[in-house]
Enzyme design. Structure first.
Site, mmCIF file in Angstrom:
data_model
loop_
_atom_site.group_PDB
_atom_site.id
_atom_site.type_symbol
_atom_site.label_atom_id
_atom_site.label_comp_id
_atom_site.label_asym_id
_atom_site.label_seq_id
_atom_site.Cartn_x
_atom_site.Cartn_y
_atom_site.Cartn_z
ATOM 1 N N GLY A 1 6.599 -9.056 -4.783
ATOM 2 C CA GLY A 1 7.361 -9.752 -3.791
ATOM 3 C C GLY A 1 6.749 -11.109 -3.622
ATOM 4 N N PHE A 2 5.463 -11.228 -3.470
ATOM 5 C CA PHE A 2 4.660 -12.642 -3.241
ATOM 6 C C PHE A 2 5.371 -13.790 -2.478
ATOM 7 C CE2 PHE A 2 4.933 -10.833 -7.662
ATOM 8 C CZ PHE A 2 3.515 -10.397 -7.640
ATOM 9 N N LEU B 1 -10.563 -0.529 2.178
ATOM 10 C CA LEU B 1 -9.671 0.818 2.358
ATOM 11 C C LEU B 1 -9.503 1.895 1.124
ATOM 12 C CD1 LEU B 1 -6.951 -0.451 4.721
ATOM 13 C CD2 LEU B 1 -8.911 0.785 5.570
ATOM 14 N N THR C 1 -7.885 0.004 -5.496
ATOM 15 C CA THR C 1 -6.663 -0.899 -5.335
ATOM 16 C C THR C 1 -7.042 -2.268 -4.780
ATOM 17 O OG1 THR C 1 -6.189 0.127 -3.162
ATOM 18 C CG2 THR C 1 -4.993 1.103 -5.073
ATOM 19 N N GLY D 1 -4.189 -9.334 1.120
ATOM 20 C CA GLY D 1 -3.051 -9.621 0.010
ATOM 21 C C GLY D 1 -2.894 -10.922 -0.720
ATOM 22 N N GLU D 2 -3.588 -11.879 0.211
ATOM 23 C CA GLU D 2 -3.123 -13.213 -0.270
ATOM 24 C C GLU D 2 -4.594 -13.838 -0.711
ATOM 25 O OE1 GLU D 2 0.476 -14.853 1.773
ATOM 26 O OE2 GLU D 2 -0.234 -13.046 2.686
HETATM 27 MO MO1 MOS Z 1 3.112 -13.671 1.778
HETATM 28 S S1 MOS Z 1 3.528 -15.638 0.893
HETATM 29 O O1 MOS Z 1 3.333 -13.837 3.226
HETATM 30 O O2 MOS Z 1 4.200 -12.674 1.038
#
Ligand code: MOS
Length: 698
Positions: free
Chosen positions: A241-242, A590, A594, A664-665
């Site tokens: 998704g990103f 966690l 991963t 995630g980022e």
């Molecule tokens: Mo992130 S750019 O908030 O999917």
């Protein structure tokens, strides 16, 4: 009832959905085929700004299998002309064939529906448009004289200052004053956007590749003027998704409109070139930075003024000043954000929006300051470590950045770096070592989950969240197993359906920190019911929300220290990055496996941003000239060397019950600065424009 057992949380558990994915059994949006599904293809504009004149659909309509050609002339009229800005910028102004206008090249202007995909593609190429072209703004350098302040950033104010910048500047002995640029980029998940729309009476089911099932539900409901309860969104797997799949774009609603018109399920999958325009992208930035320090390296003032592009019809701000408001201790600062309108599709969040772009400027400028001071760049960062949040003075909920610098520097061997540029060589290659800091804010939102004890003694746990490839299925299974006091094999976690308890967008790195505690609470509640004698089938619900007090008391952010080596061919300018060593402070990890692979992926994307990625806008017609995967370069295996990721032990219980901040980022952040700094060390050349391609080194 339950024997004490080893915790599942933290273990390097292999993805629970891994087998489904590698055997092709994981079902993605475009693989749903309700009976009688037909195929839609979008027709996109070929000019950047126009009024649409005559349209010839007759030839297309006569072609085999064609069921519908929808343009502004025959599209159903929507409430508010389809402008369902539910929650801008996440609820976009879409292109829904309501008006005869074109505002950017590659804007949806028609939809062709046919029995087969091939028939639809063929017919789409036979729809003819006459345009009356109107002036378009396509050159950022010319348009920036009209830059204007956006109403707000995603988080925090547009302009933020503290102390007295001018006074601080006057006290400084050493200054860096430089402008850095980052290019327009487009997300390219391997799975493009895809929607299957299926009406049964007045009820709509959407199989959609999205980072936000309930966001799609709400936006489509408002756009079509129907009740959200009449829409179900299903999204069990997402092929990346990103950020581009965080908003609901035109094609989702167009698929629903077409399905209603032809009274059959309609499948709409974007072709790769259609990913460049109608579904966002990372805006370009021009960032002016001034750093001012005392002789001993302590910062006394800085300013950071950011220009980024948006569309002519909607504001999206790339919040590149956000990381600079947090990175280093400085008593006097000024930061501003301005927007430049262009005739392009509205840009959007692209992984680590703000942080990925802002850390390039700040981490490059810190390296330039270290050179000006004759100081080791790591030493300069340690000397300016922010023990509290610089803009607010708030303490951090938890921060272990010093430990990150120590650990990564030791593993990398940073103490063996020579100070001078062009001083390290290996045969013909110039060798450069650089460092940088990574950072991303810790977000969470309210989420809910349900846990069920089945009659066979297993457990089903559900939340209407998403797994965008990040491992949500796996970590939620681990969290549920620990809360229930059972092995992971007893738990089945399900997600990606608006019929499940509501969860936030899988964006802003907040899924684990938001949904994790909800899963925990649901499972704890179920366990209590079982302990009190409850028998299968039995269910319990759980919710979790951020605590306002904690948010007011603390600043919440994740951190990382990056060290890396580049090799540059002095004659050809070829750049290789054989090794990156990184240590992160992200709260409790966690799942060790991963998490490490997510960081490696983030760093790889950082290398793409540093060395390859750029959407090149044609100044004449506003098309992206390299809008395909042959010419929009992303790193491949041959471009990637060793990436060694580690975490400092940490448990951020001031942030949430699980002690975990999202990951995630943050992986992409800092990487571009690291590469630019190492390239300077290798060559003596300071490149302030991304991507650092070989032509810039010759
Ligand atoms: Mo992130 S750019 O908030 O999917």
């Amino acid at each position: 009832m339950n024997e004490p057992r080893e915790s599942s949380i933290g273990r390097p558990l292999t993805r629970v959905d891994g087998t489904l994915k590698v055997t092709g059994h994981a079902k993605y949006a475009a693989e749903f085929n309700p009976p009688r599904t037909c195929h839609a293809v979008m027709v996109l504009s070929t000019v950047p700004s126009a009024t649409i004149g005559a349209i010839d659909t007759a030839a297309a309509m006569r072609m085999p299998g064609v069921l519908l050609v929808m343009t502004h002339e025959n599209a159903p009229k929507l409430p508010q002309k389809g402008r369902a800005a539910v929650n801008p910028p996440a609820g976009r102004e879409m292109s829904l064939l309501q008006e005869p206008v074109v505002r950017y090249n590659n804007e949806p202007i028609a939809l062709v529906v046919a029995e087969t995909f091939e028939q639809a593609v063929d017919a789409a190429s036979h729809v003819r448009f006459t345009y009356r072209q109107t002036p378009a703004i396509l050159a950022f350098e010319d348009a920036k004289k009209d830059a204007y302040p956006p109403k707000e950033l995603t988080h925090g104010p547009t302009d933020e200052a503290w102390g007295d910048y001018a006074k601080g500047l006057a006290q400084a002995s050493v200054k860096v004053d430089a402008t850095y640029t980052t290019p327009f980029e487009n997300h390219n998940p391997i799975e493009p956007h895809a929607t299957v729309a299926h009406w049964e009476g007045d009820r709509l089911t959407l199989y959609d590749s999205t980072q936000y099932v309930s966001g799609v539900q709400e936006t489509v409901a408002k756009t079509l003027g129907i009740a959200p309860e009449d829409i179900r969104v299903i999204d069990p797997f997402v092929g990346g998704g990103f950020g581009c799949k965080g908003s609901t774009w035109s094609h989702v609603v167009l698929a629903a409109m077409a399905a209603r018109a032809v009274k059959r399920p309609v499948k709409l999958v974007l072709a790769r070139p259609q990913m460049f325009g109608p579904v966002g992208g990372r805006p370009c930035t021009e960032q002016h930075v001034v750093l001012a320090a005392y002789r001993d390296g302590r910062l006394v003032a800085f300013r950071h003024d950011v220009l980024s592009h948006t569309s002519v019809f909607e504001d999206f701000t790339e919040p590149a000043t956000q990381p600079t408001r947090a990175l280093y201790a400085v008593p006097n600062a000024a930061t501003t954000q301005r927007l430049v309108k262009l005739n392009v599709g509205t840009p959007t969040f692209q992984r680590a929006p703000g942080e990925a772009t802002g850390t390039f400027a700040m981490e490059s400028a810190m390296d330039e300051l270290a050179v000006a001071l004759g100081m080791d760049p790591l030493e300069l960062r340690l000397r300016n470590h922010a023990d509290t949040e610089p803009s607010s003075g708030k303490p951090w909920s938890s921060k272990k950045l010093r430990e990150c610098y120590d650990d990564a520097a030791r593993r990398f061997g940073w103490s063996k770096r020579s100070r001078e540029p062009r001083s390290m060589r290996d045969g013909r290659w110039l060798v450069g070592w650089g460092c940088a800091t990574a950072t991303y804010p810790a977000h969470r939102l309210e989420a809910s989950a349900v846990a069920i004890l089945n009659t066979d003694g297993t457990y089903t746990v559900r939340s209407g969240t998403q797994d965008i490839g990040t491992g949500t299925y796996t970590i939620c299974t681990q969290i549920a197993a620990d809360a229930l006091g059972v092995p992971v094999e007893k738990v089945r976690f399900e997600l990606g359906d608006t019929r499940m308890p509501k969860a936030p967008v899988s964006g802003g790195s907040m899924t684990a920190a938001s949904v994790g505690p909800a899963v925990w609470n649901a499972c704890k509640a179920l366990r209590e019911k079982i302990a009190a004698g409850g028998k299968a089938p039995l269910m319990a619900e759980g919710k979790a929300a951020p605590s306002k007090e904690s948010e007011q008391k603390h600043a919440e952010r994740s951190w990382g220290a990056l060290f890396g080596e580049v090799r540059v061919d002095p004659e050809l300018g070829i750049i290789r990055v054989p090794r990156i060593v990184a240590t992160y402070s992200v709260g409790r990890v966690l799942n060790a496996k991963t998490a490490a692979s997510q960081f490696q992926g983030g760093i790889v994307w950082g290398l793409g941003m540093a060395l390859f990625e750029e959407s090149v806008l044609d100044r004449r017609d506003g098309r992206i000239v390299n809008g395909n995967l042959a010419e929009y370069h992303v790193p491949t295996n041959a471009d990637i060397g060793a990436i060694e990721v580690a975490f400092v032990p940490e448990n951020d219980t001031a942030f949430n019950e699980l002690g975990a901040r999202g990951i995630g980022e943050i992986g992409i952040t800092g990487v571009t600065g690291l590469v630019a700094n190492a390239v300077w060390h290798a060559t003596g050349r300071r490149i302030r424009e991304l991507p650092i391609t070989l032509d810039k080194l010759l």
